[in-house]
Write a protein that holds these residues in place. Sequence first.
Motif, PDB file in Angstrom:
ATOM      1  N   GLN A  50      -0.063  12.689   0.306  1.00 38.42           N
ATOM      2  CA  GLN A  50       0.490  12.362  -1.174  1.00 38.42           C
ATOM      3  C   GLN A  50      -1.227  12.656  -1.535  1.00 38.42           C
ATOM      4  O   GLN A  50      -1.785  13.026  -3.178  1.00 38.42           O
ATOM      5  CB  GLN A  50      -0.134  10.947  -1.125  1.00 38.42           C
ATOM      6  CG  GLN A  50      -0.073  10.202  -2.820  1.00 38.42           C
ATOM      7  CD  GLN A  50      -0.221   8.823  -2.833  1.00 38.42           C
ATOM      8  OE1 GLN A  50      -0.342   8.189  -1.486  1.00 38.42           O
ATOM      9  NE2 GLN A  50      -0.662   8.252  -3.810  1.00 38.42           N
ATOM     10  N   ASN A  88      -7.229   0.738   3.961  1.00 34.90           N
ATOM     11  CA  ASN A  88      -6.235   1.064   3.957  1.00 34.90           C
ATOM     12  C   ASN A  88      -6.198   3.118   3.743  1.00 34.90           C
ATOM     13  O   ASN A  88      -5.522   3.378   3.043  1.00 34.90           O
ATOM     14  CB  ASN A  88      -4.887   1.682   5.515  1.00 34.90           C
ATOM     15  CG  ASN A  88      -4.636   2.621   5.893  1.00 34.90           C
ATOM     16  OD1 ASN A  88      -4.993   3.520   6.151  1.00 34.90           O
ATOM     17  ND2 ASN A  88      -3.594   2.141   6.978  1.00 34.90           N
ATOM     18  N   GLU A 106      -1.553   4.841  -3.625  1.00 34.39           N
ATOM     19  CA  GLU A 106      -0.108   4.033  -2.920  1.00 34.39           C
ATOM     20  C   GLU A 106      -0.652   4.187  -1.969  1.00 34.39           C
ATOM     21  O   GLU A 106      -0.889   5.154  -1.154  1.00 34.39           O
ATOM     22  CB  GLU A 106       1.070   4.435  -3.707  1.00 34.39           C
ATOM     23  CG  GLU A 106       1.505   4.235  -4.976  1.00 34.39           C
ATOM     24  CD  GLU A 106       3.455   4.759  -4.992  1.00 34.39           C
ATOM     25  OE1 GLU A 106       3.642   4.691  -4.353  1.00 34.39           O
ATOM     26  OE2 GLU A 106       3.383   5.437  -6.531  1.00 34.39           O
ATOM     27  N   TYR A 107      -1.166   2.616  -1.291  1.00 33.26           N
ATOM     28  CA  TYR A 107      -1.464   2.178  -0.097  1.00 33.26           C
ATOM     29  C   TYR A 107      -0.755   1.572   0.911  1.00 33.26           C
ATOM     30  O   TYR A 107       0.456   1.369  -0.204  1.00 33.26           O
ATOM     31  CB  TYR A 107      -2.579   1.418   0.130  1.00 33.26           C
ATOM     32  CG  TYR A 107      -3.866   2.016  -1.106  1.00 33.26           C
ATOM     33  CD1 TYR A 107      -4.999   2.280   0.029  1.00 33.26           C
ATOM     34  CD2 TYR A 107      -4.137   1.447  -2.310  1.00 33.26           C
ATOM     35  CE1 TYR A 107      -5.724   3.041  -0.830  1.00 33.26           C
ATOM     36  CE2 TYR A 107      -5.484   2.104  -2.872  1.00 33.26           C
ATOM     37  CZ  TYR A 107      -6.367   2.764  -2.217  1.00 33.26           C
ATOM     38  OH  TYR A 107      -6.955   2.940  -3.257  1.00 33.26           O
ATOM     39  N   ASP A 108      -0.291   2.001   1.964  1.00 30.84           N
ATOM     40  CA  ASP A 108       0.615   1.416   2.596  1.00 30.84           C
ATOM     41  C   ASP A 108       0.456  -0.404   3.291  1.00 30.84           C
ATOM     42  O   ASP A 108       1.184  -1.156   3.139  1.00 30.84           O
ATOM     43  CB  ASP A 108       0.557   1.952   4.673  1.00 30.84           C
ATOM     44  CG  ASP A 108       0.951   3.545   4.134  1.00 30.84           C
ATOM     45  OD1 ASP A 108       2.008   3.757   3.252  1.00 30.84           O
ATOM     46  OD2 ASP A 108       1.229   4.514   5.032  1.00 30.84           O
ATOM     47  N   GLU A 109      -0.875  -0.252   3.384  1.00 30.77           N
ATOM     48  CA  GLU A 109      -1.732  -1.894   3.463  1.00 30.77           C
ATOM     49  C   GLU A 109      -3.399  -1.506   2.659  1.00 30.77           C
ATOM     50  O   GLU A 109      -4.217  -0.481   2.726  1.00 30.77           O
ATOM     51  CB  GLU A 109      -1.754  -1.652   4.758  1.00 30.77           C
ATOM     52  CG  GLU A 109      -2.802  -1.080   5.371  1.00 30.77           C
ATOM     53  CD  GLU A 109      -2.637  -1.253   6.789  1.00 30.77           C
ATOM     54  OE1 GLU A 109      -3.938  -1.676   7.468  1.00 30.77           O
ATOM     55  OE2 GLU A 109      -1.972  -1.396   8.077  1.00 30.77           O
ATOM     56  N   GLY A 136      -6.228  -1.227  -3.633  1.00 33.15           N
ATOM     57  CA  GLY A 136      -4.670  -1.810  -2.854  1.00 33.15           C
ATOM     58  C   GLY A 136      -4.690  -3.089  -2.766  1.00 33.15           C
ATOM     59  O   GLY A 136      -3.253  -3.447  -2.547  1.00 33.15           O
ATOM     60  N   ASP A 142      -6.392   6.181   4.888  1.00 27.48           N
ATOM     61  CA  ASP A 142      -4.781   7.139   5.705  1.00 27.48           C
ATOM     62  C   ASP A 142      -4.653   7.544   4.510  1.00 27.48           C
ATOM     63  O   ASP A 142      -3.936   9.173   4.633  1.00 27.48           O
ATOM     64  CB  ASP A 142      -4.344   6.476   6.408  1.00 27.48           C
ATOM     65  CG  ASP A 142      -5.657   6.112   7.688  1.00 27.48           C
ATOM     66  OD1 ASP A 142      -6.102   6.364   7.885  1.00 27.48           O
ATOM     67  OD2 ASP A 142      -4.244   5.375   8.212  1.00 27.48           O
ATOM     68  N   VAL A 143      -3.497   7.500   3.246  1.00 27.50           N
ATOM     69  CA  VAL A 143      -2.928   8.010   2.641  1.00 27.50           C
ATOM     70  C   VAL A 143      -4.291   8.911   1.670  1.00 27.50           C
ATOM     71  O   VAL A 143      -3.844  10.132   1.448  1.00 27.50           O
ATOM     72  CB  VAL A 143      -3.207   7.126   1.518  1.00 27.50           C
ATOM     73  CG1 VAL A 143      -3.964   6.466   0.468  1.00 27.50           C
ATOM     74  CG2 VAL A 143      -1.828   7.553   0.039  1.00 27.50           C
TER      75      VAL A 143
END
Length: 167
Positions: A87, A79, A73-76, A139, A81-82
């Motif tokens: 996570q 990206n 699951e991505y913030d955007e 994503g 960074d996850v």
Amino acid sequence: MIFCVEKEVEAEFDFDLESVAKLVCEAVLESENCPEEVEVNMLITDDDGIWEMNREFRDVNRPTDVLSFPNVEYDEPGNFDVFKGNQRNDILNPDTGKIYFGDIVINVNRVKSQALEYGHSEKREFAFLTAHSMLHLCGYDHMEEEEAKVMEEKQSRILDNLGITRD
């Protein structure tokens, strides 16, 4: 990338499904600057197999061409960074130590019929569906017009760079 293909059905193509799929998946990961090795599974099925999955997981009672099951699951979109956050342990395969990216399901009946409908090769259609699904695993989505435009541009650029064009 750890890449695994399972075939529920036999399908005759004039190209090797596994090598084209892996090539496209790697190209998507490279174009998105994915910072880590990931695992992707692909299932090759037919109308009946994908219809059952579409009904079970999306509550849509019809076959489709491709399904994507992202594990991240991505913030955007795009990206990664996850991969560094809390996570990370939830998306890591403990057996391999790699990020479990997700699953792709491709309907071989639609590969053949859509290639005819769109007037390009079956290889092009298969590669397109693979790229499309991989972008979902990164994503991206196409529910809104602007999102669809971004996905379409990325898909076209990836396939063009691979020389898999609409002959």
